[in-house]
Design a protein around this motif. Sequence first.
Motif, PDB file in Angstrom:
ATOM      1  N   GLU A   2       6.455  24.438 -34.453  1.00 11.70           N
ATOM      2  CA  GLU A   2       6.360  23.289 -35.353  1.00 11.70           C
ATOM      3  C   GLU A   2       5.056  22.545 -35.082  1.00 11.70           C
ATOM      4  OE1 GLU A   2       8.659  22.481 -37.735  1.00 11.70           O
ATOM      5  OE2 GLU A   2       9.774  24.265 -37.167  1.00 11.70           O
ATOM      6  N   THR A   3       4.426  22.076 -36.148  1.00 14.12           N
ATOM      7  CA  THR A   3       3.160  21.361 -36.027  1.00 14.12           C
ATOM      8  C   THR A   3       3.215  20.052 -36.796  1.00 14.12           C
ATOM      9  OG1 THR A   3       1.968  23.467 -35.929  1.00 14.12           O
ATOM     10  CG2 THR A   3       0.661  21.520 -36.423  1.00 14.12           C
ATOM     11  N   ALA A   4       2.617  19.021 -36.202  1.00  9.72           N
ATOM     12  CA  ALA A   4       2.452  17.736 -36.893  1.00  9.72           C
ATOM     13  C   ALA A   4       1.100  17.171 -36.483  1.00  9.72           C
ATOM     14  CB  ALA A   4       3.565  16.768 -36.526  1.00  9.72           C
ATOM     15  N   TYR A   5       0.538  16.369 -37.359  1.00 12.17           N
ATOM     16  CA  TYR A   5      -0.695  15.664 -37.066  1.00 12.17           C
ATOM     17  C   TYR A   5      -0.360  14.186 -37.010  1.00 12.17           C
ATOM     18  CZ  TYR A   5      -2.825  20.111 -38.032  1.00 12.17           C
ATOM     19  OH  TYR A   5      -3.154  21.441 -37.978  1.00 12.17           O
ATOM     20  N   VAL A   6      -0.877  13.510 -36.010  1.00 14.02           N
ATOM     21  CA  VAL A   6      -0.551  12.102 -35.819  1.00 14.02           C
ATOM     22  C   VAL A   6      -1.841  11.285 -35.853  1.00 14.02           C
ATOM     23  CG1 VAL A   6       0.593  10.421 -34.328  1.00 14.02           C
ATOM     24  CG2 VAL A   6       1.407  12.790 -34.372  1.00 14.02           C
ATOM     25  N   LEU A   7      -1.849  10.261 -36.691  1.00 15.41           N
ATOM     26  CA  LEU A   7      -2.966   9.331 -36.784  1.00 15.41           C
ATOM     27  C   LEU A   7      -2.613   8.126 -35.918  1.00 15.41           C
ATOM     28  CD1 LEU A   7      -3.342   9.546 -40.647  1.00 15.41           C
ATOM     29  CD2 LEU A   7      -4.637  10.813 -38.932  1.00 15.41           C
ATOM     30  N   SER A  27       2.581  18.884 -25.364  1.00  8.65           N
ATOM     31  CA  SER A  27       2.656  19.228 -26.790  1.00  8.65           C
ATOM     32  C   SER A  27       1.417  18.818 -27.576  1.00  8.65           C
ATOM     33  CB  SER A  27       3.881  18.578 -27.429  1.00  8.65           C
ATOM     34  OG  SER A  27       5.056  19.049 -26.806  1.00  8.65           O
ATOM     35  N   VAL A  28       0.570  17.996 -26.987  1.00 10.81           N
ATOM     36  CA  VAL A  28      -0.663  17.581 -27.657  1.00 10.81           C
ATOM     37  C   VAL A  28      -1.703  18.671 -27.440  1.00 10.81           C
ATOM     38  CG1 VAL A  28      -2.557  15.910 -27.686  1.00 10.81           C
ATOM     39  CG2 VAL A  28      -0.183  15.121 -27.520  1.00 10.81           C
ATOM     40  N   LYS A  29      -2.099  19.296 -28.523  1.00 11.20           N
ATOM     41  CA  LYS A  29      -3.053  20.407 -28.454  1.00 11.20           C
ATOM     42  C   LYS A  29      -4.490  19.955 -28.684  1.00 11.20           C
ATOM     43  CE  LYS A  29       0.341  22.989 -27.599  1.00 11.20           C
ATOM     44  NZ  LYS A  29       0.651  23.211 -26.192  1.00 11.20           N
ATOM     45  N   GLU A  30      -4.671  18.870 -29.425  1.00  5.84           N
ATOM     46  CA  GLU A  30      -6.002  18.320 -29.687  1.00  5.84           C
ATOM     47  C   GLU A  30      -5.886  16.821 -29.886  1.00  5.84           C
ATOM     48  OE1 GLU A  30      -8.599  20.163 -32.662  1.00  5.84           O
ATOM     49  OE2 GLU A  30      -7.080  21.736 -32.836  1.00  5.84           O
ATOM     50  N   ALA A  31      -6.930  16.119 -29.507  1.00  9.35           N
ATOM     51  CA  ALA A  31      -7.037  14.688 -29.791  1.00  9.35           C
ATOM     52  C   ALA A  31      -8.516  14.402 -30.007  1.00  9.35           C
ATOM     53  CB  ALA A  31      -6.477  13.855 -28.655  1.00  9.35           C
ATOM     54  N   LYS A  32      -8.847  13.873 -31.178  1.00  9.70           N
ATOM     55  CA  LYS A  32     -10.242  13.629 -31.552  1.00  9.70           C
ATOM     56  C   LYS A  32     -10.403  12.184 -32.018  1.00  9.70           C
ATOM     57  CE  LYS A  32     -11.253  18.114 -31.507  1.00  9.70           C
ATOM     58  NZ  LYS A  32     -12.111  18.744 -30.551  1.00  9.70           N
ATOM     59  N   GLY A  33     -11.462  11.540 -31.558  1.00  4.79           N
ATOM     60  CA  GLY A  33     -11.767  10.199 -32.032  1.00  4.79           C
ATOM     61  C   GLY A  33     -12.249  10.249 -33.467  1.00  4.79           C
ATOM     62  N   TYR A  38      -7.904   4.708 -38.678  1.00  2.00           N
ATOM     63  CA  TYR A  38      -7.261   5.251 -37.480  1.00  2.00           C
ATOM     64  C   TYR A  38      -8.326   5.580 -36.445  1.00  2.00           C
ATOM     65  CZ  TYR A  38      -3.370   5.461 -40.648  1.00  2.00           C
ATOM     66  OH  TYR A  38      -2.399   5.117 -41.537  1.00  2.00           O
ATOM     67  N   ASP A  39      -7.945   5.509 -35.183  1.00  2.00           N
ATOM     68  CA  ASP A  39      -8.889   5.722 -34.092  1.00  2.00           C
ATOM     69  C   ASP A  39      -8.860   7.134 -33.522  1.00  2.00           C
ATOM     70  OD1 ASP A  39      -9.799   2.938 -33.931  1.00  2.00           O
ATOM     71  OD2 ASP A  39      -7.721   2.541 -33.351  1.00  2.00           O
ATOM     72  N   ILE A  40      -7.685   7.766 -33.577  1.00  4.70           N
ATOM     73  CA  ILE A  40      -7.542   9.093 -32.967  1.00  4.70           C
ATOM     74  C   ILE A  40      -6.688   9.981 -33.862  1.00  4.70           C
ATOM     75  CG2 ILE A  40      -6.799  10.367 -30.904  1.00  4.70           C
ATOM     76  CD1 ILE A  40      -7.000   7.629 -29.397  1.00  4.70           C
ATOM     77  N   PHE A  41      -7.135  11.212 -34.030  1.00  2.00           N
ATOM     78  CA  PHE A  41      -6.435  12.247 -34.799  1.00  2.00           C
ATOM     79  C   PHE A  41      -5.861  13.220 -33.774  1.00  2.00           C
ATOM     80  CE2 PHE A  41      -6.481  16.339 -37.084  1.00  2.00           C
ATOM     81  CZ  PHE A  41      -5.772  15.995 -38.221  1.00  2.00           C
ATOM     82  N   VAL A  42      -4.545  13.431 -33.803  1.00  2.01           N
ATOM     83  CA  VAL A  42      -3.860  14.217 -32.775  1.00  2.01           C
ATOM     84  C   VAL A  42      -3.093  15.376 -33.405  1.00  2.01           C
ATOM     85  CG1 VAL A  42      -2.168  14.109 -30.892  1.00  2.01           C
ATOM     86  CG2 VAL A  42      -3.554  12.097 -31.431  1.00  2.01           C
ATOM     87  N   LYS A  43      -3.225  16.557 -32.809  1.00  2.00           N
ATOM     88  CA  LYS A  43      -2.433  17.713 -33.230  1.00  2.00           C
ATOM     89  C   LYS A  43      -1.334  17.923 -32.200  1.00  2.00           C
ATOM     90  CE  LYS A  43      -2.684  22.606 -34.408  1.00  2.00           C
ATOM     91  NZ  LYS A  43      -3.578  23.782 -34.519  1.00  2.00           N
ATOM     92  N   VAL A  44      -0.092  17.956 -32.694  1.00  2.00           N
ATOM     93  CA  VAL A  44       1.073  18.163 -31.836  1.00  2.00           C
ATOM     94  C   VAL A  44       1.736  19.471 -32.236  1.00  2.00           C
ATOM     95  CG1 VAL A  44       3.336  17.256 -31.149  1.00  2.00           C
ATOM     96  CG2 VAL A  44       1.445  15.679 -31.602  1.00  2.00           C
ATOM     97  N   GLU A  45       2.003  20.325 -31.252  1.00  2.00           N
ATOM     98  CA  GLU A  45       2.730  21.579 -31.488  1.00  2.00           C
ATOM     99  C   GLU A  45       3.844  21.703 -30.467  1.00  2.00           C
ATOM    100  OE1 GLU A  45      -0.530  24.701 -33.313  1.00  2.00           O
ATOM    101  OE2 GLU A  45      -0.031  24.836 -31.193  1.00  2.00           O
ATOM    102  N   ALA A  46       5.006  22.116 -30.943  1.00  2.00           N
ATOM    103  CA  ALA A  46       6.156  22.341 -30.064  1.00  2.00           C
ATOM    104  C   ALA A  46       7.049  23.404 -30.694  1.00  2.00           C
ATOM    105  CB  ALA A  46       6.929  21.056 -29.851  1.00  2.00           C
ATOM    106  N   LYS A  47       8.006  23.882 -29.911  1.00  2.00           N
ATOM    107  CA  LYS A  47       8.888  24.948 -30.390  1.00  2.00           C
ATOM    108  C   LYS A  47       9.814  24.484 -31.506  1.00  2.00           C
ATOM    109  CE  LYS A  47       8.869  27.521 -26.104  1.00  2.00           C
ATOM    110  NZ  LYS A  47       9.633  27.981 -24.947  1.00  2.00           N
TER     111      LYS A  47
END
Length: 81
Positions: A2-7, A27-33, A38-47
């Motif tokens: 499962e994947t979600a992007y968090v602002l 579960s956080v695979k990427e975090a970019k300013g 929004y200040d940070i763009f985050v990619k979350v992946e989990a089972k």
Amino acid sequence: METAYVLVKSVMAHEMDVMSELLKIDSVKEAKGTFGVYDIFVKVEAKTAKEVEDTITKKIRKIKHVVSTTTLSVIPEQDKK
């Protein structure tokens, strides 16, 4: 998977502190300013979707200096890599 992007919005001048804490979460695979609302763009992946939800609600939102989050869930049928 499962994947979600968090602002993430953080307290001004604490973006790097928040990003450092985000990157400690498995579960956080990427975090970019980012520039803008929004200040940070985050990619979350989990089972499972539950694991993604728990990561966001019990970990990301609990990080000191996180003001708010907006979650963008991926539509599974369109998640072609």
